[in-house]
Design an enzyme around this catalytic site. Structure first.
Site, PDB file in Angstrom:
ATOM      1  N   SER A 180      45.090  37.142  48.832  1.00 55.51           N
ATOM      2  CA  SER A 180      43.738  37.429  48.366  1.00 55.51           C
ATOM      3  C   SER A 180      42.714  37.150  49.476  1.00 55.51           C
ATOM      4  O   SER A 180      42.851  37.686  50.568  1.00 55.51           O
ATOM      5  CB  SER A 180      43.486  36.589  47.103  1.00 55.51           C
ATOM      6  OG  SER A 180      42.385  37.070  46.408  1.00 55.51           O
TER       7      SER A 180
ATOM      8  N   ASP B 152      46.646  46.008  39.956  1.00 54.20           N
ATOM      9  CA  ASP B 152      45.931  44.781  40.303  1.00 54.20           C
ATOM     10  C   ASP B 152      44.443  45.069  40.192  1.00 54.20           C
ATOM     11  O   ASP B 152      43.907  45.864  40.958  1.00 54.20           O
ATOM     12  CB  ASP B 152      46.310  44.344  41.734  1.00 54.20           C
ATOM     13  CG  ASP B 152      45.576  43.075  42.162  1.00 54.20           C
ATOM     14  OD1 ASP B 152      44.698  42.603  41.416  1.00 54.20           O
ATOM     15  OD2 ASP B 152      45.882  42.571  43.256  1.00 54.20           O
TER      16      ASP B 152
ATOM     17  N   HIS C 271      47.398  39.940  40.117  1.00 52.93           N
ATOM     18  CA  HIS C 271      46.918  39.686  41.475  1.00 52.93           C
ATOM     19  C   HIS C 271      47.785  38.653  42.195  1.00 52.93           C
ATOM     20  O   HIS C 271      47.529  38.335  43.341  1.00 52.93           O
ATOM     21  CB  HIS C 271      45.467  39.194  41.392  1.00 52.93           C
ATOM     22  CG  HIS C 271      44.784  39.093  42.719  1.00 52.93           C
ATOM     23  ND1 HIS C 271      44.754  40.135  43.623  1.00 52.93           N
ATOM     24  CD2 HIS C 271      44.110  38.070  43.289  1.00 52.93           C
ATOM     25  CE1 HIS C 271      44.079  39.745  44.697  1.00 52.93           C
ATOM     26  NE2 HIS C 271      43.685  38.492  44.528  1.00 52.93           N
TER      27      HIS C 271
END
Lengths: 409, 269
Positions: free
Chosen positions: B95, B217, B245
């Site tokens: 991320s 996602d 995610h």
């Protein structure tokens, strides 16, 4: 059995009457529970949902089961929170409790809810599905928002107060110290609280072509009252020195002025050292007087430390005819005169011991800084202070004056 | 500042093994990697850490100035790599940490042998033709969600969050501190994370890279993963059959296999 006119049933009779009343089936308990229930697969796909939640959301069962995931029901902010916090928490710990989320109803309205989820596992401990309860939290959320709003308001007010305090504090200290030929001047000021104006003060200022006045002191109290007294003290000292530069006369004038204040209940005492500096060849002659203040030190270039005591000097502002005592010293290049407030000597270590409890400690420490110059002495003492007490609880001011060696001028 | 305690750095695996640095994303801490990282500890030097403000990092090291942009976090990564004197390291960032890795590798490519970007997004907010997936208003809503969910957080939690490595009741504290953080820091990190724009930094990356993208996602959609892949010269893209995610939690075997394959080819080439 009868008590005060009421028939009291035997326990077995009561249980029978409960059964008649509670004709709930398990199905009915699930579907019409006073909270929303749903079960999802591990990837979030909705597998089962109760009637209560469908009613709240305005969906039909077939709109959701096998078609939507739990995250689809959340607001965008809630989706982000779901992905970054809720889903990892559920994976790692098998449960997530009391999450505040907003569900979006079929007609686009927001429904604030509190969500608790647990992972159901099989006998081998492998996760099978997720069970979720949903509680209507409209009123609670409104109340929490009000709390948040109040907290932010309080934080803003505190920032405003701190800005005001630091502005006021700056007006009570010299914006910058003057340039005096051949003299290094350094100061350190630590305010114990960013919410309150401190009571320590100092200044260095020209008196005439080759004489300089300086002072450092500590007024009784803190906050606005102390700021008023500090302001009065500073201006009185500077004005008094214009008329008569004798340090004892200056302190006597301050004593009279503080005694004239008519503000019952407000503090009107201070301790202060006032002095004069006059260049003499490469040296500086110092004469000073003290009113109840901790004794200044002279750190000689060779490591000797003179403590400039003024026995009998009284608190300023307390007595009508206060007695002040003068002393003098000669500063040769490499020497440093140090004035400080009791924030330094009364700083307490974790075990409660004060730095100045042993009167020899400060002079002994100061001897270690001999020959380093005024700036370095002030910095070293500030380090000593923070090493002694993690969070010094009192205001502290340190002022140092030291003739530079002729070659460094 | 001791980077070991600042970032609660933990190192496992053989001293001489190729360094593999795992960097967690917004919301959690290094425990996020516990289904993936151990698989590499047999023959890699596995480095895990918490970003300042997360997990068991030293909260007193947090500085709003330093951490007002992802560069501050990237500087921390480089300081950890310097402290451990890592060379030819493969950095695995999830991320927001994918972009932190990009920035760190651009600042000092000499320490990096490769980048594995898990669910990367160079910009979350839509901009012209670019679809990050969110509007600025959505991000504000996330910040509100954070505020509502941190009401239960109190100063009393702080000691449990602060790293005390020598304390034995680790498991217990892990549960207590996981996903917990000071609300003010979380809010600040969320803002920095979701309002950053690192699209132009992608072209500056010189080390080999792998993009791991989940099939579904909502935070970093497949189109965003493809954008990153196109902008990173010579990068590979692997689409994982996973949703959400966090493939390292929801599909750890696939994630591990994809990283292992990237490492295998990097060491044979």
């Amino acid at each position: 059995m009868s008590v005060a006119g009421h028939q009291v049933e035997e326990p077995e009779d009561r249980e029978a009457s409960f059964s008649a009343l509670l004709e709930d089936s398990m199905e009915d308990l699930y579907d019409n529970a006073p909270c929303g229930y749903l079960s999802t697969l591990l990837d979030g796909e909705i597998a089962k949902v109760n009637a209560t939640l469908l009613t709240w959301l305005g969906y039909r069962r077939e709109d959701l089961v096998g078609r939507r995931s739990f995250a689809d029901l959340l607001s965008v902010g809630g989706k982000l929170y779901h992905e970054t916090h809720y889903a990892p928490m559920l994976r790692m710990h098998g449960e997530a409790r009391e999450l505040a989320l907003d569900l979006v109803t079929a007609d686009g309205h927001r429904l604030p809810v509190l969500v608790t989820a647990t992972v159901k596992k099989n006998q081998d401990g492998d996760p099978l599905l997720v069970r979720i309860t949903v509680f209507d939290a409209r009123e609670r959320r409104a109340y929490e928002r009000e709390l948040l709003r109040a907290r932010r308001e309080a934080e803003r007010e505190r920032e405003r107060l701190q800005r005001l305090t630091s502005t006021l504090q700056r007006t009570l200290l010299p914006a910058e110290l003057p340039e005096v030929l051949g003299l290094e001047i350094a100061a350190h000021y630590h305010a114990a609280s960013s919410d309150q104006v401190g009571g320590d003060f100092y200044d260095v200022f020209p008196l005439d072509a080759d004489r300089w006045g300086f002072f450092l002191g500590d007024v009784c109290g803190k906050g606005p009252q102390a700021a008023v007294l500090t302001s009065l003290t500073r201006y009185t000292l500077r004005a008094a020195a214009v008329h008569d530069t004798d340090p004892v006369a200056v302190l006597s004038t301050l004593n009279s002025v503080l005694r004239q204040r008519h503000d019952p209940g407000a503090p009107r005492f201070c301790t202060v050292v006032f002095g004069l500096l006059q260049p003499d060849g490469d040296d500086f002659a110092v004469s000073l007087a003290s009113g109840g203040h901790p004794p200044p030190l002279v750190i000689r270039a060779d490591g000797e430390v003179d403590v400039l005591t003024t026995p009998g000097g009284q608190l300023v502002g307390a007595l009508p005819d206060a007695h002040f005592v003068a002393t003098s010293a000669r500063l040769t290049p490499g020497d440093v005169l140090v004035l400080y407030t009791d924030g330094l000597t009364e700083a307490r270590r974790a075990d409660g011991l004060m730095l100045g409890e042993d009167e020899e400690r400060l002079p002994a420490l100061a001897a270690g800084f001999a020959g380093t110059g005024a700036r370095a002495v002030v910095d070293s003492l500030a380090e000593v202070l923070t090493a002694w007490a993690d969070e010094p609880s009192d205001d502290t001011a340190i002022l140092a004056l030291g003739p530079r060696p002729p070659e460094a001028r | 500042m001791d980077v070991w305690s600042r970032n609660h750095v933990t190192v496992t695996g053989p001293e001489g093994g190729r360094p593999l640095v795992f960097s967690h994303g917004f919301g959690c801490d290094q425990n996020m990697w516990r289904l993936v990282a151990p698989a590499f500890a047999a023959d890699h030097r596995v480095v895990l850490f918490d970003h300042v403000g997360a997990g068991r990092s030293d909260l007193s090291a947090w500085d709003p100035e330093r951490y007002s942009s992802l560069e501050g976090y990237a500087a921390d990564v480089l300081e950890i790599m310097a402290e451990l004197d890592l060379r030819d390291a493969v950095f695995v960032g999830h991320s927001v940490s994918a972009m932190i890795g990009v920035l760190a590798s651009v600042a000092d490519p000499s320490r990096f042998g490769g980048l594995v970007l898990v669910g990367p997004s160079p910009r979350y907010v839509d901009d012209g033709d670019y679809r990050g997936g969110f509007s600025a208003a959505d991000i504000e809503e996330l910040l509100d969600s954070l505020d509502s969910n941190y009401l239960g957080w109190s100063a009393a939690m702080a000691p449990a969050i602060m790293g005390v490595p020598e304390r034995p009741e680790l498991g217990q504290e892990l549960t207590e501190s996981f996903c917990r953080t000071d609300p003010a820091i979380a809010r600040h990190f969320a803002r920095v994370t979701f309002l950053s724009d690192n699209r132009d930094d992608l072209a500056a990356v010189t080390v080999p890279s792998l993009v791991l993208q989940c099939r579904e996602d909502i935070i970093a959609a497949p189109a965003v993963g493809e954008f990153v892949h196109r902008r990173l010269r010579g990068s590979e893209l692997v689409l994982l059959d996973a949703t959400g995610h966090c493939p390292h939690l929801s599909a750890p075997e696939q994630t591990t296999a994809a990283i292992a394959e990237f490492l295998r080819r990097r060491s044979s080439s």
